[in-house]
Design a protein around this motif. Structure first.
Motif, mmCIF file in Angstrom:
data_model
loop_
_atom_site.group_PDB
_atom_site.id
_atom_site.type_symbol
_atom_site.label_atom_id
_atom_site.label_comp_id
_atom_site.label_asym_id
_atom_site.label_seq_id
_atom_site.Cartn_x
_atom_site.Cartn_y
_atom_site.Cartn_z
ATOM 1 N N LYS A 35 -10.323 7.357 4.426
ATOM 2 C CA LYS A 35 -9.958 6.098 5.088
ATOM 3 C C LYS A 35 -10.323 4.917 4.204
ATOM 4 N N ASP A 36 -11.510 4.933 3.606
ATOM 5 C CA ASP A 36 -11.906 3.847 2.699
ATOM 6 C C ASP A 36 -10.919 3.713 1.550
ATOM 7 N N TYR A 37 -10.476 4.828 1.021
ATOM 8 C CA TYR A 37 -9.499 4.802 -0.064
ATOM 9 C C TYR A 37 -8.222 4.092 0.388
ATOM 10 N N ASP A 59 -4.066 -7.487 9.919
ATOM 11 C CA ASP A 59 -3.141 -6.366 10.083
ATOM 12 C C ASP A 59 -3.825 -5.019 9.926
ATOM 13 N N ILE A 60 -4.935 -4.980 9.215
ATOM 14 C CA ILE A 60 -5.604 -3.720 8.913
ATOM 15 C C ILE A 60 -6.653 -3.360 9.957
ATOM 16 N N ARG A 65 -10.103 0.115 13.579
ATOM 17 C CA ARG A 65 -10.854 0.237 14.839
ATOM 18 C C ARG A 65 -10.325 1.389 15.688
ATOM 19 N N ALA A 66 -9.018 1.569 15.708
ATOM 20 C CA ALA A 66 -8.426 2.650 16.491
ATOM 21 C C ALA A 66 -8.834 4.015 15.948
ATOM 22 N N ASP A 67 -8.991 4.116 14.632
ATOM 23 C CA ASP A 67 -9.336 5.390 14.018
ATOM 24 C C ASP A 67 -10.838 5.630 13.932
#
Length: 73
Positions: A35-37, A59-60, A65-67
Motif C-alpha cells: 500500500k505504501d508503494y 483524492d488519496i 482510510r477505507a483499506d
C-alpha cells in the motif's frame, strides 16, 4: 513510464520478494508495504502531472482510510 514501473512490471517475482523482505524487516504485513508503494506511486503521478503544485491528498486519503482495516491483525 518510470524506471520503477518498468522494474516492477519486468520482474514481478523480484518486486514481490522485495515487498516481502521489506515487510519482514519492518515487522509489518506485506500489504502495508505494498500500500505504501502504491500511495507513493500515486503521489508521484500527481506531482508529475501537475509540476510545481503541492500534491493533494484529498483524492488519496479516502481510499487509504477505507483499506486501513485490512492492515490490522
Amino acid at each position: 513510464m518510470t524506471d520503477s514501473t518498468l522494474w516492477r512490471d519486468d520482474d514481478p517475482e523480484v518486486f514481490r520478494g522485495t515487498i516481502l523482505a521489506a515487510a519482514e524487516r519492518l515487522g509489518v504485513q506485506p500489504l502495508a508495504v505494498d500500500k505504501d508503494y502504491w500511495v507513493r506511486e500515486g503521489l508521484r503521478a500527481i506531482t508529475t502531472a501537475h509540476p510545481g503544485e503541492p500534491p493533494s491528498f484529498e483524492d488519496i486519503l479516502p481510499q487509504v482510510r477505507a483499506d486501513a482495516p485490512l492492515l490490522q491483525d
